[in-house]
Design a protein around this motif. Structure first.
Motif, PDB file in Angstrom:
ATOM      1  N   UNK A 135       0.890  -0.960  -0.267  1.00  0.00           N
ATOM      2  CA  UNK A 135      -0.170  -0.068  -0.382  1.00  0.00           C
ATOM      3  C   UNK A 135       0.986   1.737   0.075  1.00  0.00           C
ATOM      4  N   UNK A 136       0.757   2.293   1.096  1.00  0.00           N
ATOM      5  CA  UNK A 136       1.269   3.468   0.828  1.00  0.00           C
ATOM      6  C   UNK A 136       2.292   3.721   2.409  1.00  0.00           C
ATOM      7  N   UNK A 137       3.520   4.110   2.271  1.00  0.00           N
ATOM      8  CA  UNK A 137       3.771   4.324   4.252  1.00  0.00           C
ATOM      9  C   UNK A 137       2.959   5.844   3.734  1.00  0.00           C
ATOM     10  N   UNK A 138       2.892   6.268   4.907  1.00  0.00           N
ATOM     11  CA  UNK A 138       2.858   8.012   5.429  1.00  0.00           C
ATOM     12  C   UNK A 138       3.534   8.771   5.831  1.00  0.00           C
ATOM     13  N   UNK A 139       2.989   9.782   5.928  1.00  0.00           N
ATOM     14  CA  UNK A 139       4.145  10.904   5.908  1.00  0.00           C
ATOM     15  C   UNK A 139       4.721  11.014   7.086  1.00  0.00           C
ATOM     16  N   UNK A 158      -3.588  18.665  -1.833  1.00  0.00           N
ATOM     17  CA  UNK A 158      -4.031  20.172  -0.827  1.00  0.00           C
ATOM     18  C   UNK A 158      -5.334  19.891   0.017  1.00  0.00           C
ATOM     19  N   UNK A 159      -4.473  18.448   0.687  1.00  0.00           N
ATOM     20  CA  UNK A 159      -5.914  17.623   1.315  1.00  0.00           C
ATOM     21  C   UNK A 159      -4.908  18.027   3.210  1.00  0.00           C
ATOM     22  N   UNK A 160      -6.153  17.926   4.198  1.00  0.00           N
ATOM     23  CA  UNK A 160      -5.488  17.672   5.723  1.00  0.00           C
ATOM     24  C   UNK A 160      -4.759  16.721   6.062  1.00  0.00           C
ATOM     25  N   UNK A 161      -6.212  15.053   5.346  1.00  0.00           N
ATOM     26  CA  UNK A 161      -5.503  13.924   5.617  1.00  0.00           C
ATOM     27  C   UNK A 161      -5.150  12.976   4.197  1.00  0.00           C
ATOM     28  N   UNK A 162      -4.514  12.404   4.232  1.00  0.00           N
ATOM     29  CA  UNK A 162      -3.837  10.887   3.122  1.00  0.00           C
ATOM     30  C   UNK A 162      -3.609  11.979   1.956  1.00  0.00           C
ATOM     31  N   UNK A 163      -2.794  12.974   3.151  1.00  0.00           N
ATOM     32  CA  UNK A 163      -2.691  13.774   1.173  1.00  0.00           C
ATOM     33  C   UNK A 163      -0.931  13.463   0.159  1.00  0.00           C
ATOM     34  N   UNK A 164      -0.396  12.560   1.155  1.00  0.00           N
ATOM     35  CA  UNK A 164       0.528  11.525   0.027  1.00  0.00           C
ATOM     36  C   UNK A 164       0.286  10.192  -0.379  1.00  0.00           C
ATOM     37  N   UNK A 165      -1.006  10.301  -0.797  1.00  0.00           N
ATOM     38  CA  UNK A 165      -1.077   8.788  -1.263  1.00  0.00           C
ATOM     39  C   UNK A 165      -1.181   8.852  -2.950  1.00  0.00           C
ATOM     40  N   UNK A 166      -1.476  10.037  -3.551  1.00  0.00           N
ATOM     41  CA  UNK A 166      -0.932  10.059  -5.063  1.00  0.00           C
ATOM     42  C   UNK A 166       0.091  10.683  -5.030  1.00  0.00           C
ATOM     43  N   UNK A 167       0.585  10.850  -4.352  1.00  0.00           N
ATOM     44  CA  UNK A 167       2.366  11.577  -3.805  1.00  0.00           C
ATOM     45  C   UNK A 167       3.615   9.993  -4.722  1.00  0.00           C
TER      46      UNK A 167
END
Length: 228
Positions: A135-139, A158-167
């Motif tokens: 899955x995705x490692x988080x910030x 530009x979100x308050x949560x899950x801002x790194x997922x698409x990146x």
């Protein structure tokens, strides 16, 4: 060695920020700069940055927008995103530099709870490592990437949560996004405060809701109501 910009969003967490900036100054290979984006526009945060020679920038109280603002200001070849309450391994810059020199577009550190630890950490850490692989490692795992890869992947949302997922997904499409062996220590205070299993349950439910398409702004409201 590549030049590194450490980018740190902060919101009323000056004591932890001061400790992190002190760690950055004490590393055997220091980043070119530390850029702190203060979502509270707080005088105390600005004074901490002045004390430790970090660049201070006022921003919105939204982590994704804070990270975007910090990345736009940063000057390094490699962007390294940290949370204010992270504790660093002995020589993280060398580890990241080697990964980039071996052809990676970026990567992330191994998740490890800091002290005081509790026994659930022994179960959660390998589960988080497995999640990161598929899955995705988080910030809070010290995501890093070249400046070009960051732009190519579209930057943070530009979100308050899950801002790194698409990146992260974009970076993996561009090339190798490597897990490092070195741990980055994550402050367990919120797990102690909320309860280890309750906190984990809330986090997983939020992730599942996000995967179903619930808006991050709605999830942020839910997050605040379940962890305060």
């Amino acid at each position: 060695m590549f030049s590194f910009s450490a980018i740190i969003p902060c919101y009323h967490d000056e004591a932890k920020l001061a400790d992190l900036l002190n760690q950055l100054q004490s590393l055997p290979h220091r980043p070119l700069e530390a850029v702190v984006v203060d979502g509270a526009d707080d005088k105390a945060c600005r004074e901490v940055c002045e004390q430790y020679g970090a660049r201070w920038l006022a921003g919105e109280p939204c982590r994704g927008r804070q990270l975007l603002a910090g990345a736009a200001l940063a000057q390094g070849d490699v962007l390294w995103f940290l949370h204010a309450d992270n504790r660093l391994p002995p020589d993280p810059v060398t580890a990241m530099d080697l990964a980039i020199k071996r052809g990676a577009v970026g990567g992330y550190f191994r998740f490890r709870f800091d002290t005081p630890r509790a026994w659930p950490a022994l179960l959660l850490e390998p589960a988080i490592a497995l999640r990161c692989r598929f899955g995705v490692p988080y910030g809070d795992q010290g995501l890093f990437m070249t400046r070009q890869a960051y732009a190519g992947a579209g930057g943070h949302s530009p979100w308050p949560l899950f801002e790194e997922v698409s990146l992260v997904r974009g970076l993996r499409r561009l090339g190798r996004f490597l897990p490092l062996r070195e741990p980055l220590f994550v402050d367990p205070r919120r797990w102690h405060r909320d309860g280890w299993w309750r906190r984990t349950w809330v986090n997983r439910n939020l992730a599942l809701a996000f995967a179903r398409g619930v808006a991050p702004d709605q999830l942020a409201v839910r997050y605040r109501s379940t962890t305060t």
